[in-house]
Motif scaffolding. Structure first.
Motif, PDB file in Angstrom:
ATOM      1  N   SER A  69      57.079  37.873  62.335  1.00 32.67           N
ATOM      2  CA  SER A  69      58.141  37.549  61.387  1.00 32.67           C
ATOM      3  C   SER A  69      59.233  36.712  62.046  1.00 32.67           C
ATOM      4  O   SER A  69      59.719  35.731  61.468  1.00 32.67           O
ATOM      5  N   MET A 219      56.389  41.622  58.642  1.00 37.92           N
ATOM      6  CA  MET A 219      57.053  42.873  58.296  1.00 37.92           C
ATOM      7  C   MET A 219      56.958  43.208  56.805  1.00 37.92           C
ATOM      8  O   MET A 219      56.671  44.354  56.450  1.00 37.92           O
ATOM      9  N   CYS A 244      62.936  46.292  58.624  1.00 34.66           N
ATOM     10  CA  CYS A 244      62.714  44.969  58.041  1.00 34.66           C
ATOM     11  C   CYS A 244      64.021  44.341  57.560  1.00 34.66           C
ATOM     12  O   CYS A 244      64.170  43.116  57.563  1.00 34.66           O
TER      13      CYS A 244
END
Length: 268
Positions: A69, A219, A244
């Motif tokens: 991510s 994520m 997240c």
């Protein structure tokens, strides 16, 4: 009477602020409880945080998803800012009717939902061998009409006298963009960075389609995978959602002042 109105305004704002913050508070508190306690609606912090964290690490590749991510979001942000700002600069500084027509087409493209072009994109990227690659993640959204429009609007407040002076001093157009335009538009870049980073970080649909291997998971995909099956551990789920959310919250709070200035077109 004036003091009463002011007090009522502050009371109203406090209530609205508490309502807005409550979901974040409940998410953080739920991450410290077992699944049963979360379902019961526990509102005070518990002592199950480390156990949930251990269970989350055992159930999912959190470090890999977090790394992916960050990698995708940072690369997307850097490239999108450069490409869209260069396009917005060119649309405004070298303004003519043809560029207005092109800009109108770009704005009309914003009305086309992504799901309408997702299948052709997937088929094309599959033929090109771009599945499970950073390039495959980046290409569909590396340049967006919204960001181009944002930089174009900001470029309208850019003083043209500086351009003429820089040209007289011998700077070429690209050096003017790098050395003068970018430093002048810091607030716009900050607001665009927040929008792009948050969009890339929270992106779920396209990564879910293009990233077919477990090693390429992000994520949001990890959080979605925790809800699959017949039984969901809400304590682990809330902890994953909290992890997240933390990067985007930090980015926004660090750049919130520049974000407000950039959106309103302020130039320093």
């Amino acid at each position: 009477m004036i003091k009463l109105k002011t007090a009522l305004k502050y009371i109203f704002l406090i209530i609205v602020s508490l309502i807005s913050v409550f979901p974040l508070y409940w998410m953080a508190v739920s991450a410290t409880h077992t699944s049963i306690e979360v379902i019961r609606g526990a509102l005070l912090p518990g002592n199950y945080l480390f156990k949930n964290f251990a269970n989350l690490l055992a159930a999912s590749d959190v470090s890999g998803a977090m790394t992916n991510s960050f990698k995708y979001s940072i690369v997307m942000t850097v490239l999108a800012l450069f490409i869209c700002s260069l396009a917005g600069y060119g649309f405004e500084i070298y303004h003519d009717r043809a560029k207005d027509a092109i800009m109108s087409v770009l704005l009309l493209a914003m009305m086309v939902p992504f799901v309408a072009i997702m299948i052709p994109l997937f088929q094309t990227f599959s033929k090109w061998g771009l599945l499970n690659t950073t390039l495959g993640f980046l290409l569909p959204t590396i340049s967006t009409p919204f960001l181009i429009m944002l930089f174009r609007q900001s470029a309208r407040s850019f003083p043209h006298d500086i351009l003429e002076a820089a040209r007289l001093d011998g700077l070429n157009e690209f050096h003017i963009f790098l050395r003068i335009f970018i430093p002048t538009m810091k607030s716009t870049y900050a607001s665009a960075a927040i929008i792009t980073f948050m969009g890339a970080w929270n992106s779920y649909l396209w990564p879910k389609v293009i990233m077919t291997e477990k090693t390429s998971i992000t994520m949001p995909m990890l959080v979605a995978n925790l809800k699959e099956g017949y039984v969901t551990d809400y304590g682990i789920l809330m902890l994953a959602v909290l992890l997240c959310s933390i990067p985007t919250v930090i980015i926004f709070f660090l750049l919130q002042k520049q974000f407000a200035e950039g959106i309103t077109g302020a130039v320093k």
